[in-house]
Design an enzyme around this catalytic site. Structure first.
Site, PDB file in Angstrom:
ATOM      1  N   GLN A 124       0.838  -1.222   0.000  1.00 37.99           N
ATOM      2  CA  GLN A 124       0.000   0.000   0.000  1.00 37.99           C
ATOM      3  C   GLN A 124       0.864   1.260   0.000  1.00 37.99           C
ATOM      4  OE1 GLN A 124      -0.487  -2.656   1.977  1.00 37.99           O
ATOM      5  NE2 GLN A 124      -2.595  -2.843   2.667  1.00 37.99           N
ATOM      6  N   ASP A 134      -6.499   0.641  12.564  1.00 38.33           N
ATOM      7  CA  ASP A 134      -7.717  -0.144  12.295  1.00 38.33           C
ATOM      8  C   ASP A 134      -8.638  -0.074  13.497  1.00 38.33           C
ATOM      9  OD1 ASP A 134      -6.957  -1.052   9.815  1.00 38.33           O
ATOM     10  OD2 ASP A 134      -6.087  -2.913  10.571  1.00 38.33           O
ATOM     11  N   ASN A 192      -2.964  -1.923  13.926  1.00 38.58           N
ATOM     12  CA  ASN A 192      -2.826  -1.318  12.592  1.00 38.58           C
ATOM     13  C   ASN A 192      -2.049  -2.257  11.684  1.00 38.58           C
ATOM     14  OD1 ASN A 192      -3.316   0.912  10.778  1.00 38.58           O
ATOM     15  ND2 ASN A 192      -1.129   1.348  10.890  1.00 38.58           N
TER      16      ASN A 192
END
Ligand code: MRU
Length: 355
Positions: free
Chosen positions: A206, A247, A257
């Site tokens: 990402q 998260d 996370n």
């Protein structure tokens, strides 16, 4: 699902268009910028499960619109039957990414609005669309506020800032501005940013695929490093701050996370670099005293032993793919929310201020 090419420059990962949702297919970036039109809840579920859309807030919006699309197709005038079916669809959507506090929060908010509103089924359907749109609008304001508070929480250095970020918590992961990348965007717009160092974020990349792409769209100077280079960059004194998203955050500030967040926090602590978690208060689970024992969702192991479909290790080896890790609160300098940069120890005082 219908796939169309567009030349749109501003990045909105989830966009309502008259009677359907357009989402950017994030699996194809940075090679192709493609949008997918979604008109049915089932297709939104497939898009979420296939990771076309990702990032907690963007998933929350996608799920909220997905729930509306599902509600639109419920064939009954009976309010109780409608609500029962709506709750069942919401549970199905929650099951798609139960690791994302934002997605759960958005769906709970949608269902609550329907339960608490009077009126006919048609009026409830209209109200659900308005609520999904309002969630999206609010996320924009939340991210802008996070950007401002995050910039203020960074060291006031004479030189411009070099900031390290992991994964993608940018426009693509939210309504279009970003949480941790929103802070970086704000620093750039304020003339305070030298450059971003984007950790590539193995295995799904990402950082190199999405964060670097977003920065390039906007002309923000960005350098990509492998995750294994992060501690070295900090040790060299190049990094003024590490910014990540979340998260789920426990009431004591422990943060779940993207895998690879915890080692960044360890390195930042060892090198005296501020470590900021940027996330909305909706990401905080105040019912969870700490994150010890939180179940970590597992990803596809092929993502680990293959890169771009090419096998990277000999056949027969084992592989392991936890999607997230837990960063203990004691390693976190501040949690930057829409209400301010909050020391983890003070987070619990903000329970009543969730949106
Ligand atoms: O698996 P992803 O790509 O959805 O992971 C994203 C994250 O790790 C996040 O930090 C998060 O969901 C917040 S995004 C603003």
């Amino acid at each position: 699902m219908v796939t169309t090419e567009t030349a749109e420059t501003h990045v909105y990962p989830v966009l309502w268009q008259q009677d359907h949702v357009l989402i950017i297919d994030q699996t194809k970036l940075p090679q192709d910028y493609t949008m997918v039109a979604i008109s049915r809840c089932e297709d939104m579920l497939t898009a979420i499960n296939s990771r076309l859309v990702r990032g907690g807030p963007a998933l929350g919006m996608a799920a909220a619109y997905g729930l509306y699309l599902g509600a639109r197709d419920i064939q009954t005038d009976d309010r109780a039957a409608f609500l029962e079916r709506l709750e069942a669809i919401a549970e199905q959507l929650k099951g798609s990414r139960p690791d994302k506090a934002n997605l759960l929060w958005c769906l709970d908010s949608m269902v609550k609005v329907a339960q608490d509103s009077g009126g006919t089924v048609a009026e409830l359907q209209t109200k659900l669309l308005a609520t999904a749109q309002e969630i999206q609008r609010q996320d924009w304001d939340i991210c802008r506020a996070i950007g401002r508070y995050g910039l203020a929480a960074l060291p006031d250095t004479p030189e411009k800032l070099t900031l390290y970020t992991h994964c993608n918590h940018g426009a693509l992961a939210t309504s279009g501005y970003g949480t941790s990348l929103g802070v970086i965007r704000t620093a750039w717009q304020a003339g305070r940013l030298e450059q971003v160092i984007a950790g590539e974020t193995r295995p799904w990349l990402q950082g190199s695929r999405l964060t670097a792409w977003e920065c390039v769209q906007e002309g923000i100077p960005v350098t990509v490093v492998t995750d294994s280079m992060a501690a070295y960059c900090m040790q060299q004194g190049w990094i003024h701050g590490v910014l990540v998203g979340a998260d789920r955050i426990a009431a004591n500030g422990d943060t779940v996370n993207k895998i690879g967040t915890y080692p960044l926090a360890l390195a930042a602590k060892a090198q005296g670099v501020p470590f900021l978690v940027a996330a909305s208060l909706a990401t905080v689970d105040f019912s969870l005293p700490n994150a010890q024992g939180v179940a970590i969702a597992q990803g596809n192991v092929a993502d680990v032993y293959q890169i771009g479909g090419t096998q990277m290790c000999p056949p027969g080896v084992g592989a392991f793919h936890p999607l997230a890790d837990i960063t203990p609160a004691k390693l976190i300098t501040a949690i930057v929310t829409e209400k301010g940069a909050i020391a983890p120890a003070d987070l619990a005082n903000y329970a009543s201020q969730q949106p």
